[in-house]
Motif scaffolding. Structure first.
Motif, PDB file in Angstrom:
ATOM      1  N   GLY A  59       0.750  -1.242  -0.127  1.00  0.00           N
ATOM      2  CA  GLY A  59       0.000  -0.035   0.010  1.00  0.00           C
ATOM      3  C   GLY A  59       0.715   1.391   0.066  1.00  0.00           C
ATOM      4  N   GLY A  60       2.019   0.989  -0.246  1.00  0.00           N
ATOM      5  CA  GLY A  60       2.984   2.226  -0.255  1.00  0.00           C
ATOM      6  C   GLY A  60       3.471   2.484   0.981  1.00  0.00           C
ATOM      7  N   ALA A  61       4.892   3.054   0.826  1.00  0.00           N
ATOM      8  CA  ALA A  61       5.566   3.406   2.028  1.00  0.00           C
ATOM      9  C   ALA A  61       4.915   4.634   2.755  1.00  0.00           C
ATOM     10  N   ASP A  62       4.726   4.715   4.058  1.00  0.00           N
ATOM     11  CA  ASP A  62       4.154   6.174   4.539  1.00  0.00           C
ATOM     12  C   ASP A  62       5.555   6.814   5.136  1.00  0.00           C
ATOM     13  N   GLU A  63       5.425   8.103   5.806  1.00  0.00           N
ATOM     14  CA  GLU A  63       6.721   8.730   6.181  1.00  0.00           C
ATOM     15  C   GLU A  63       7.479   8.036   6.849  1.00  0.00           C
ATOM     16  N   GLY A  64       7.005   7.465   8.095  1.00  0.00           N
ATOM     17  CA  GLY A  64       7.701   6.542   8.893  1.00  0.00           C
ATOM     18  C   GLY A  64       8.445   5.697   8.386  1.00  0.00           C
ATOM     19  N   ALA A  65       8.081   5.068   7.584  1.00  0.00           N
ATOM     20  CA  ALA A  65       8.626   3.744   6.847  1.00  0.00           C
ATOM     21  C   ALA A  65       9.874   4.412   5.688  1.00  0.00           C
ATOM     22  N   ILE A  66       9.413   5.436   5.146  1.00  0.00           N
ATOM     23  CA  ILE A  66      10.421   5.984   4.152  1.00  0.00           C
ATOM     24  C   ILE A  66      11.693   6.626   4.892  1.00  0.00           C
ATOM     25  N   GLU A  67      11.473   7.323   6.167  1.00  0.00           N
ATOM     26  CA  GLU A  67      12.605   7.557   7.112  1.00  0.00           C
ATOM     27  C   GLU A  67      13.484   6.413   7.386  1.00  0.00           C
ATOM     28  N   THR A  68      12.600   5.386   7.824  1.00  0.00           N
ATOM     29  CA  THR A  68      13.446   4.245   8.245  1.00  0.00           C
ATOM     30  C   THR A  68      14.376   3.454   6.917  1.00  0.00           C
ATOM     31  N   TRP A  69      13.786   3.417   5.983  1.00  0.00           N
ATOM     32  CA  TRP A  69      14.431   3.346   4.752  1.00  0.00           C
ATOM     33  C   TRP A  69      15.765   3.827   4.348  1.00  0.00           C
ATOM     34  N   ILE A  70      15.567   5.406   4.568  1.00  0.00           N
ATOM     35  CA  ILE A  70      16.646   6.056   4.248  1.00  0.00           C
ATOM     36  C   ILE A  70      17.648   6.079   5.197  1.00  0.00           C
ATOM     37  N   SER A  71      17.381   5.876   6.782  1.00  0.00           N
ATOM     38  CA  SER A  71      18.618   5.659   7.555  1.00  0.00           C
ATOM     39  C   SER A  71      19.069   4.167   7.453  1.00  0.00           C
ATOM     40  N   MET A  72      18.298   3.186   7.103  1.00  0.00           N
ATOM     41  CA  MET A  72      19.082   1.910   6.585  1.00  0.00           C
ATOM     42  C   MET A  72      19.800   2.249   5.386  1.00  0.00           C
TER      43      MET A  72
ATOM     44  N   LYS B  62      25.561   2.374   3.299  1.00  0.00           N
ATOM     45  CA  LYS B  62      26.451   3.119   2.603  1.00  0.00           C
ATOM     46  C   LYS B  62      27.677   3.249   3.152  1.00  0.00           C
ATOM     47  N   LYS B  63      27.465   3.453   4.799  1.00  0.00           N
ATOM     48  CA  LYS B  63      28.564   3.478   5.901  1.00  0.00           C
ATOM     49  C   LYS B  63      29.311   2.286   6.067  1.00  0.00           C
ATOM     50  N   ASN B  64      28.730   1.121   5.884  1.00  0.00           N
ATOM     51  CA  ASN B  64      29.327  -0.361   5.774  1.00  0.00           C
ATOM     52  C   ASN B  64      29.808  -0.459   4.440  1.00  0.00           C
ATOM     53  N   ARG B  65      29.724   0.501   3.497  1.00  0.00           N
ATOM     54  CA  ARG B  65      30.335   0.219   1.970  1.00  0.00           C
ATOM     55  C   ARG B  65      29.397  -1.077   1.138  1.00  0.00           C
ATOM     56  N   ASP B  66      28.205  -1.305   1.857  1.00  0.00           N
ATOM     57  CA  ASP B  66      27.377  -2.245   1.014  1.00  0.00           C
ATOM     58  C   ASP B  66      26.424  -1.296   0.187  1.00  0.00           C
ATOM     59  N   PHE B  67      27.306  -1.007  -1.055  1.00  0.00           N
ATOM     60  CA  PHE B  67      26.580  -0.141  -2.014  1.00  0.00           C
ATOM     61  C   PHE B  67      25.471  -0.851  -2.767  1.00  0.00           C
TER      62      PHE B  67
ATOM     63  N   ILE C 262      17.734  -0.461  -2.017  1.00  0.00           N
ATOM     64  CA  ILE C 262      16.658   0.455  -1.092  1.00  0.00           C
ATOM     65  C   ILE C 262      16.126   1.688  -1.939  1.00  0.00           C
ATOM     66  N   ARG C 263      17.159   2.177  -2.787  1.00  0.00           N
ATOM     67  CA  ARG C 263      16.695   3.350  -3.491  1.00  0.00           C
ATOM     68  C   ARG C 263      15.843   2.942  -4.582  1.00  0.00           C
ATOM     69  N   ASP C 264      16.168   1.773  -5.267  1.00  0.00           N
ATOM     70  CA  ASP C 264      15.370   1.156  -6.283  1.00  0.00           C
ATOM     71  C   ASP C 264      14.127   0.675  -5.811  1.00  0.00           C
ATOM     72  N   GLU C 265      13.898   0.201  -4.724  1.00  0.00           N
ATOM     73  CA  GLU C 265      12.720  -0.353  -4.122  1.00  0.00           C
ATOM     74  C   GLU C 265      11.704   0.969  -4.007  1.00  0.00           C
ATOM     75  N   LEU C 266      12.332   1.907  -3.351  1.00  0.00           N
ATOM     76  CA  LEU C 266      11.422   2.992  -3.155  1.00  0.00           C
ATOM     77  C   LEU C 266      11.001   3.802  -4.346  1.00  0.00           C
TER      78      LEU C 266
END
Ligand SMILES: [Zn+2]
Length: 436
Positions: free
Chosen positions: A384-397, A402-407, A413-417
């Motif tokens: 049903g689409g990501a809501d704002e809380g979920a988007i923020e979670t995705w962004i922090s994940m 990226k910090k773990n260099r797991d590009f 995550i970017r593509d799924e969103l």
């Protein structure tokens, strides 16, 4: 080994059931005349979680959990009069709503749900026994429990007599021998719901139904009696007095377990204060039942729980993380750290902290199940689409990846969103998002 805090003994003790094959738990259920608020839902969720833990520890069929339905009461009668309908119209409607509301919070049905109106003969029998023993008396169509006849009265609430009388806001009625005496049976006038009894046509007082139904369905002494803190006095004190006097002094319950209030600001959430929030409203606003359940479990059950928007938002964020961590794994054995926390007087905040730290998906799923969480698939949760809380979670994940260099993970995550119409934009002060 489960340890539980017993309000009567004022201590935490190992929970050793009388009969581990038939553990008995009774929780005072709803009086069905209005919609439940989130404070009413707390005991339903707390004792559902305790039931899950007991079944995990002692076996799926080890527990008989009874939660009653009070379907005869002056508030019900008043609501029926106000609508010009039979009381059963009111009670059936609000029982159905109650089951819908707590069902949405993942509360499984109790093993038995005795209804007061179906158990009148058991109540009449117990009242007659109390009269016979000198613990109750008839006066002007009423039957009253004689508080001075029970030297142990006050054992649970540990109040002195004057405080008890003041606390119960007792009506000083001419038919009472002592102001602390409470009603077991009262007369019903013309057109008011009632049953024939040795004391005339009438209806039971509230307290006797629990004592009579516990005896009828569970036995004279049960393992756990539960309810909200507000029931300690007078309701549970009166249940103890009735049952012990009727059963030759046998204790009614071996563990008395009480949950704290849900607070709104500085006040307890209550219908009479008019500061209630209902699960129905919260669900209609788009919150999911599991979010409300996690919010209710985020404080220890004996502590007050301040209800805020931030609490609900945090619960949602935590569930997003948990669903992501569990993926579509099959539930495995619960993590020992989580079961240990729950076994220590149902320490749900610690259990949730440990749950959030797990990284084995099947352990996440299996441990969450013990809390009644992660009951749908990750796909359903995020559908049903990501809501704002979920988007923020995705962004922090994604930032973490990226910090773990797991590009590769970050790109996924970017593509799924993007597939859901959410575009991420990386800037000097972090990542923002917009709808496509
Ligand atoms: Zn009760």
């Amino acid at each position: 080994m489960i340890r539980l805090y017993d309000t009567l003994g004022r201590e935490k003790r190992p929970f050793v059931p009388l009969n581990p094959q038939r553990i008995t738990m009774y929780v005072c259920g709803p009086t069905v005349y209005g919609r439940a608020h989130i404070g009413n839902a707390r005991p339903a969720v707390v004792f559902d979680t305790l039931a899950r833990l007991i079944r995990h520890e002692f076996g799926e069929n080890s527990l008989v959990y009874a939660r009653n339905v009070t379907d005869v009461d002056d508030k019900i009668i008043a609501a029926a009069v106000a609508e010009g309908v039979d009381p059963s119209v009111i009670t059936e409607r609000y029982e159905r709503h109650y089951l819908e509301d707590v069902g949405a919070l993942g509360v499984q049905p109790p093993t038995i749900a005795p209804h007061a109106t179906q158990e009148i003969p058991a109540m009449i029998a117990m009242i007659a026994r109390l009269i016979e023993l000198g613990n109750a008396y008839e006066a002007q169509g009423h039957v009253l429990f004689s508080v001075p006849s029970d030297p142990d009265y006050g054992v649970l609430s540990k109040r002195d007599r004057d405080a008890m009388v003041a606390g119960a806001r007792v009506e000083v009625a001419p038919y009472k021998r002592d102001p602390a005496d409470f009603v077991l049976w009262k007369p019903s006038g013309e057109g008011v719901i009632g049953w024939d009894s040795p004391w005339g046509r009438g209806r039971p007082g509230w307290h006797i139904e629990c004592s009579a139904m516990i005896r009828a369905h569970l036995g004279e002494t049960i393992d756990i009696h539960g309810g909200g803190l507000d029931l300690i006095f007078p309701h549970h004190e009166n249940e103890i007095a009735q049952s012990r006097c009727a059963h030759g002094g046998l204790p009614l319950a071996r563990f008395w377990v009480h949950n704290g209030f849900v607070d709104m600001g500085a006040e307890k959430m209550s219908k009479s204060l008019g500061n209630i929030v209902t699960p129905a409203e919260l669900l209609a606003q788009g919150h999911k039942g599991e979010t409300l359940r996690l919010a209710l479990l985020s404080a220890h059950y004996r502590s007050p729980l301040p209800w805020t928007e931030a609490l609900v938002t945090q619960a949602k964020t935590n569930l997003d993380k948990l669903y992501r961590a569990a993926g579509d794994a099959q539930p495995g054995a619960p993590d020992a750290g989580v079961t240990d926390a729950l076994s220590d007087d149902l320490n749900t905040p610690l259990a949730l902290t440990r749950l959030m730290a797990l990284d084995d998906p099947s352990a996440v799923k299996g441990s969450a199940a013990l809390l009644g969480l992660l009951q749908s698939s990750a796909e359903e949760w995020f559908r049903g689409g990501a809501d704002e809380g979920a988007i923020e979670t995705w962004i922090s994940m994604r930032a973490q990846a990226k910090k773990n260099r797991d590009f590769a993970a970050a790109d996924r995550i970017r593509d799924e969103l993007k597939a859901e119409g959410i575009i991420l934009e990386d800037g000097p002060s972090g990542t923002t998002w917009r709808k496509e």
